[in-house]
Design an enzyme around this catalytic site. Sequence first.
Site, PDB file in Angstrom:
ATOM      1  N   GLU A   1      -5.288   1.404  -7.176  1.00 16.20           N
ATOM      2  CA  GLU A   1      -5.581   2.483  -6.248  1.00 16.20           C
ATOM      3  C   GLU A   1      -6.918   3.167  -6.452  1.00 16.20           C
ATOM      4  O   GLU A   1      -7.428   3.832  -5.550  1.00 16.20           O
ATOM      5  CB  GLU A   1      -4.436   3.508  -6.295  1.00 16.20           C
TER       6      GLU A   1
ATOM      7  N   PHE B   1       0.813  -1.216   0.000  1.00 16.52           N
ATOM      8  CA  PHE B   1       0.000   0.000   0.000  1.00 16.52           C
ATOM      9  C   PHE B   1       0.842   1.258   0.000  1.00 16.52           C
ATOM     10  O   PHE B   1       0.405   2.306   0.467  1.00 16.52           O
ATOM     11  CB  PHE B   1      -0.973  -0.009   1.184  1.00 16.52           C
TER      12      PHE B   1
ATOM     13  N   THR C   1      -8.645 -11.493  -9.740  1.00  9.02           N
ATOM     14  CA  THR C   1      -7.762 -10.676  -8.908  1.00  9.02           C
ATOM     15  C   THR C   1      -8.132  -9.200  -9.022  1.00  9.02           C
ATOM     16  O   THR C   1      -7.986  -8.438  -8.071  1.00  9.02           O
ATOM     17  CB  THR C   1      -6.287 -10.907  -9.288  1.00  9.02           C
TER      18      THR C   1
ATOM     19  N   GLY D   1       0.481  -8.907  -3.242  1.00  7.68           N
ATOM     20  CA  GLY D   1      -0.813  -9.479  -2.889  1.00  7.68           C
ATOM     21  C   GLY D   1      -1.871  -9.170  -3.933  1.00  7.68           C
ATOM     22  O   GLY D   1      -3.003  -9.641  -3.858  1.00  7.68           O
TER      23      GLY D   1
ATOM     24  N   GLN E   1      -8.968  -6.314  -6.140  1.00  2.25           N
ATOM     25  CA  GLN E   1      -8.325  -5.002  -6.051  1.00  2.25           C
ATOM     26  C   GLN E   1      -9.360  -3.893  -5.896  1.00  2.25           C
ATOM     27  O   GLN E   1      -9.234  -3.023  -5.043  1.00  2.25           O
ATOM     28  CB  GLN E   1      -7.488  -4.746  -7.310  1.00  2.25           C
TER      29      GLN E   1
ATOM     30  N   GLY F   1      -4.188   0.149 -15.095  1.00  2.00           N
ATOM     31  CA  GLY F   1      -3.877   0.040 -13.667  1.00  2.00           C
ATOM     32  C   GLY F   1      -5.132   0.102 -12.823  1.00  2.00           C
ATOM     33  O   GLY F   1      -6.034   0.890 -13.083  1.00  2.00           O
TER      34      GLY F   1
HETATM   35 MO1  MOS Z   1       1.040   2.858  -4.021  1.00  5.06          MO
HETATM   36  S1  MOS Z   1       0.690   4.248  -2.516  1.00  5.06           S
HETATM   37  O1  MOS Z   1       1.539   3.854  -5.274  1.00  5.06           O
HETATM   38  O2  MOS Z   1       2.305   1.908  -3.510  1.00  5.06           O
END
Ligand code: MOS
Length: 708
Positions: free
Chosen positions: A667, A244, A596, A472, A600, A664
């Site tokens: 996040e 993270f 997966t 992970g 996420q 991606g």
């Molecule tokens: Mo993430 S905060 O870009 O590892």
Amino acid sequence: MTTMEQSRGVGAAVGRDVTRVDARDKVRGTAPYAFEQVVRDRVHLVAVQSTVARGRVTAVDSAAAEALDGVLRVLTPFNAPRLADTSDAEYAVLQSPGVAFRGQIVGGVVATTSEVARHAAELVRVEYDVHDHDTRLREDDPDLYTPEQVNPSYPSDTEQGAVERALAEAAGSVDERYSTPMEHNNPLEPHACIARWEADPQGPRLTLHDSTQGAHGVARTLAKVFGLPVERVRVISPYVGGGFGSKGLPHAHNVLAGLAAQALPGRSVALALTRQQMFALVGYRTPTIQRLRIGADGDGRITALVHEAVEQTSRIKEFAEQTTVGSRSMYAAAARRTAHRLAALDVPVPSWMRAPGEAPGMFGLEAAMDELAEACGIDPVELRIRNDPPTDPETGKPWSGRHLVECLRTGAERFGWSRRGAPGSRRDGDWLVGMGVAASTYPGYVMPGSAARVRHDGQGRYSVHIGAADIGTGSWTALTQVAADGLGLPLDRVHLEIGDTDLPMATTEGGSSGMASHGSAVLEACRRFRLEHGEDPEPGAATESTAADHPEADEYSPHSYGAQFVEVRVDGDTGEVRVPRMVGVFSCGRIVNPRTARSQFMGGMVWGLSMALFEASEVDHRFGHVMNHDLADYHVPSHADVVDIDVSWLDEQDYRLDPLGVRGIGEIGITGTAAAVTSAVYNATGVRVRDLPVTPDTLVSRGVRPRP
Ligand code: MOS
């Protein structure tokens, strides 16, 4: 399969719901994490931390510690080996007696067992010259300053158009402050490493088993700090139990382990931070105070948008989070201003935490959008649709793929948004029920420079090597899928190896850039292998290459989008907030593995829920430390808090950013979520909460009551 996919050599594996290739090893406990690696001459290191927030170490009495059976060495600022490069103060461990924050490393004890090391660490007596400290972030701090840039390399401030005039002339407007607290990354696997320093005829060599998001990055940094050629530092990190961002860079504990190893050459020095220690040593998300001013015309079209953030950094090292950058390109607005101001305080060094910038910043922006919708009398979904910009308003570039409107419409349908009522109008017994919405965004990043190697091992079996990390997220599996398709093989013919600096260079798994960067490198190596060696190669045939150039990427603005819808139930007696339902619809380019990927997105949404209702690191400013520094008191959601999360995504490929078509996914799930929750809390109760987290105390003190 579409013609486009076929022409790009994508076969049967990418896009398939493949179970994790490392699942059995993980479930059986045979996947070795950093601290579990089998090493010779294992000894244990425990860090000694400062008990004052600012000052100098004047003396260290280690006699009692050294008298314990099994203690091998006590390192102090006065006896630790000297580092070659101390320019980065976070890594200048034990190089001076100065103390810059409470919890800073002021010593280390090495012993034959972890129990003895920990006991001895408690016996080390450190004396200090104590100086006054300041750990409190204030919007009116006279020492606020403007950083030269914000993470990773954005300008701190931007301004376009006549902002003040547009605000003054707006038909509907918002001018509010929002705040988010200090928050800490808490990967399940604490930060841990095993360091070994060996002398050989060519000079010293450092080997580090580490829990990291980027083995090559750790090796580069430690090589510099210890003054070693980078090829003399090997970092091994095949499995990582969450990162993270806190494992995106090495931290002080890695340097301490290296110093202890240097002091005890030939031994394997194992260091696992405790959960408590992680609250001072591995980064955290800065608290933010954000002011949002948005003005719109009578049709709800935004004419001016101002987003200003105040945040903290440590006095010894600057980390300037990019809180307002999401606002730079999110909505059309002729006049826009964004700014960041920093306070350098006597606090631990802040760093990356899942979606740095977008996570707190999209809370501010999206919470303000909800208020603007009300001020303009427009449905909040419709307000966002009306302000969807045709091109990136900041750069003027075309989007690589912007499908926010489709996410909003699809999400509204899945969620049943049309059933939303006026604030405070829906009740179910003593529960106040409400619905909220917010948008999500995260940039598409590709980090240049990753390489991969493909080798035919014989009998139609292939090895694919890349020094990437799987924290992970499922990279072990997804990269295997990419390789299988790149080589035109079934999955079980491909053997992947990752997480080692002896493998080809990979960039750090961060900024949701892993698949776009590492997947592209794997794909290119596979294609080149076939070009060079054909379909029936000799055993041992091998090809190594970096990811192909993708110059067209520069012509587009790559961002991912999502829409999140939340239902809340607020207990009118206690102010307790329950979230029975969340719907997230995302647009992130191609999805390599739906299984997966779903995890996420869902993990991000759960973290957003956590940000909305639970997470806050509470500092005792008298002493400068986080009081709730464990998982008993630092609240995160448990299963009972996470009920029905509906995750879906648009069917999309984005070949403008990279040859894999991905943007991606790591996040984006956390961005906007908290604003969807506060929007729903408002809809349920009529109370606007602008300071996270939303707690029962806040709601009760703000007058939330059951119907009389
Ligand atoms: Mo993430 S905060 O870009 O590892």
